[in-house]
Design an enzyme around this catalytic site. Sequence first.
Site, short mmCIF file in Angstrom:
data_model
loop_
_atom_site.label_atom_id
_atom_site.label_comp_id
_atom_site.label_asym_id
_atom_site.label_seq_id
_atom_site.Cartn_x
_atom_site.Cartn_y
_atom_site.Cartn_z
N TYR A 115 0.85 -1.20 0.00
CA TYR A 115 0.00 0.00 0.00
C TYR A 115 0.88 1.24 0.00
O TYR A 115 0.61 2.21 -0.72
CB TYR A 115 -0.93 0.00 1.22
CG TYR A 115 -1.99 -1.08 1.18
CD1 TYR A 115 -3.19 -0.89 0.52
CD2 TYR A 115 -1.77 -2.30 1.81
CE1 TYR A 115 -4.16 -1.87 0.48
CE2 TYR A 115 -2.73 -3.30 1.78
CZ TYR A 115 -3.93 -3.08 1.12
OH TYR A 115 -4.89 -4.06 1.07
N ASN A 138 -12.53 -0.16 -5.96
CA ASN A 138 -12.18 -0.63 -7.30
C ASN A 138 -13.41 -1.29 -7.95
O ASN A 138 -13.87 -2.33 -7.50
CB ASN A 138 -11.03 -1.64 -7.20
CG ASN A 138 -10.60 -2.17 -8.56
OD1 ASN A 138 -11.11 -1.77 -9.60
ND2 ASN A 138 -9.64 -3.08 -8.52
N HIS A 147 -5.81 -7.20 -5.98
CA HIS A 147 -5.31 -8.36 -5.21
C HIS A 147 -3.79 -8.37 -5.13
O HIS A 147 -3.23 -9.06 -4.28
CB HIS A 147 -5.83 -9.67 -5.83
CG HIS A 147 -5.37 -9.90 -7.23
ND1 HIS A 147 -6.02 -9.34 -8.32
CD2 HIS A 147 -4.33 -10.61 -7.73
CE1 HIS A 147 -5.40 -9.70 -9.42
NE2 HIS A 147 -4.37 -10.48 -9.09
N GLU A 175 -0.97 -16.46 -10.07
CA GLU A 175 -0.05 -15.61 -10.84
C GLU A 175 1.42 -15.92 -10.57
O GLU A 175 2.25 -15.73 -11.45
CB GLU A 175 -0.31 -14.13 -10.51
CG GLU A 175 -1.64 -13.64 -11.02
CD GLU A 175 -1.84 -12.16 -10.79
OE1 GLU A 175 -0.89 -11.47 -10.33
OE2 GLU A 175 -2.94 -11.67 -11.08
#
Length: 183
Positions: A115, A138, A147, A175
């Site tokens: 963040y 979002n 995410h 991912e």
Amino acid sequence: MKTDMTEHRTACMLQSVSLQSPVGELLLSGCEKGVHTITITMETAHSAVRCADVELNAELQQCVLWLQSYFSSANSVSSVTPPAIHHPLLHTDSFSARVLRTLQDRVSVGQTVSYRQLAEMAGNERAVRAVGGAMRRNPVPLLIPCHRVLCSSGAIGGFMGGKGTEIKRWLLQHENPDHFKTP
């Protein structure tokens, strides 16, 4: 004499479609100009990505194609044109819009950012809490990959108001399987 300079906008003709995915049902809405929202309903997850057989506008068709590619192999989306996004939040000069556009443009598949780092990237290193607020607002998760935003400590952090932590973990592992092991 005062003249009304209000811009006359035509209403979007929204279409919606349901898409079954490994993280649950996805509800997509959009118009001919782009995708408005993606909602992850957390209903039953499916191993295959299926879409209701309906005629969709070109941008929703592109969104379905992009999502099918993403869930097939996250790295494959680099070769698929993402759909346009047509949500009012993203057509402003607000800090939230800047954060979301920065995240979409600069944090690729398999990467994560804190963040704090995202606040710095968006131009205000002290706006860490505002970045969290932007993630909560979002309208198109997955297309704008909220995410991929983690706590500075490396903790996974929240997703979908705290209800989607397992979905966030699944997406990160999908991912980057070498970095995010399933417990």
